[in-house]
Motif scaffolding. Sequence first.
Motif, short mmCIF file in Angstrom:
data_model
loop_
_atom_site.label_atom_id
_atom_site.label_comp_id
_atom_site.label_asym_id
_atom_site.label_seq_id
_atom_site.Cartn_x
_atom_site.Cartn_y
_atom_site.Cartn_z
N THR A 1 -20.47 -27.12 -53.54
CA THR A 1 -21.57 -26.45 -52.85
C THR A 1 -22.90 -27.09 -53.24
O THR A 1 -23.23 -27.16 -54.42
CB THR A 1 -21.60 -24.94 -53.20
N LYS B 1 -30.99 -16.26 -48.87
CA LYS B 1 -30.23 -17.50 -48.68
C LYS B 1 -29.76 -17.65 -47.24
O LYS B 1 -29.69 -16.68 -46.47
CB LYS B 1 -29.00 -17.55 -49.58
N GLU C 1 -26.31 -19.70 -45.78
CA GLU C 1 -25.11 -20.44 -46.23
C GLU C 1 -24.41 -21.07 -45.03
O GLU C 1 -24.13 -20.42 -44.03
CB GLU C 1 -24.15 -19.50 -46.95
N ARG D 1 -19.87 -26.72 -48.72
CA ARG D 1 -20.87 -25.71 -48.36
C ARG D 1 -22.26 -26.19 -48.73
O ARG D 1 -22.43 -26.96 -49.68
CB ARG D 1 -20.58 -24.37 -49.05
N VAL E 1 -26.06 -24.26 -49.37
CA VAL E 1 -26.82 -23.02 -49.47
C VAL E 1 -28.30 -23.37 -49.55
O VAL E 1 -28.71 -24.17 -50.39
CB VAL E 1 -26.40 -22.19 -50.71
#
Length: 501
Positions: free
Chosen positions: A12, A198, A200, A216, A218
């Motif tokens: 991420t 956030k 995402e 991912r 963020v």
Amino acid sequence: MASAAAAGDGGTLVVGSYQEPTVYDPNHQYSWETYRVDRHIYESLLAEDLSKPAAKGPPDLVPALAESWQVSDDATTFTFHLRRNVKFHDGTDFDAHAVEFNVRRFHDPAFEFYDVKANAFMKAVYGDLKSFEVLDSHTIRYTFNHPFRDFLRMLPQGNYVSGIFSPQALKRYGQDGLAQHATGTGPFRLVTRVHGEKTELARNDQYWGTRAHVERVVFRPITDDATRLAALQAGEIDILTRTPADAVATLTGSGYSVPESAGAGLLYLGWNFRNRFAQQLPVRQAIIQAIDREGLAKTLFKGHALAAYSILNPGNTAFDPKQRDYAYDPEAARRLLAGAGFKDGDIRFTIATDEANQPSIEWIQRDLAKVGIHVDILSQEWLTYTSNLPKLAPEVALTSMEWGFVTPLWVRIVYQGYVVSRGGAELVGLELKEAVETASREVDESKAIAAWQHANGLLQQQAATVPLVSFTRYFTTSAKVRGFNVPAQNWYDLSRVSLSA
């Protein structure tokens, strides 16, 4: 179908943004921090090669949802051949009729899903559109009333966004609901957005192009500089947006990368020509002469910014460093004000700004005080600030903004958005209006650049904007970030970025 990810891909990536994004609807959104997110969700017909380093100039245009295109000799007709076997994130097909739905939404009042708000946002690009045609399932044609050489460059821009959304998503969620259920064709898909906390995104494993490296991304909006910096140093974020100037030396000495770049944007002030002081040319000229832009760049920004003397930023194809407005000269400013009949304390107005740029406005406040001008500051968080810009109070004479384009069409955008819409068209004169129209319709590139530079010169003579600085150290990445490039543009491509262990 997307190619396989390389071994070791995944993880991420966390980006620390300096503003809260607006809305993830390509026809309703504005602000770079919004486009830095949703350009990974939505794609346009063309893209920019954001792997090109800033030092090598503006990014080249490359195929995206269109594989190829033709432009008529008079730059009025643009034909696009669309990519096949592309799916939206909801599994529906991308084709010519999907593009037609998108265009009719903001251009055709007779369309069932026409949206007045979208029309207002998109008019700067599509206001002169004569017709849109579907030639077959994967061929479309735009025809404009007048030559529009800059149309291709405007397609992947971060304002008046031509990103293509799923028609089925808009039908299902409605005009305002699309932003909460952003559905495009891009390398990432929206998972969730929590305002103030956030956004995402998850990798789109069915992407038509090369699959993104990270699983991912963020985006965390952290508006306070010190808090955002602390989050980077604590390992909570991987990429820092708008690096605090006084932290650059510390970061570069601690294993972080703070790449130098000359982007497409700059910090500047726009007039509210409905303010009685802004209406007077000697006052506008004196204010520019009273601001020490070199001092602002070297002191407040620790030398990590360049003083700006033109609204054409260094990343713009028409930028000429010889084009400069009024040099710093506080004594000359005083003489101008006295000649216009003003004594110390006679001029008092407000400068409105967003919180991120308040320190710069405080610098300007001190400079203007030295020539007898009193400035009040109205500072607000980004979303509140921008929502109030269309309804400025008469005591507000100037507003701050961070913006800019690589195309010289930027001069027209500035003229329309910061002169015409704010009551200044007659004040700055017919010659400037005609120069902007001439440059807008020029087909030949070299002639167009010369025409834009002429229009820019007239803009400068009229002191119609107040350029301040362009930033040179904007992003910071941690040591584990691989493949992050800062192009001569205001955004980036995170699909190329990976994380080391």
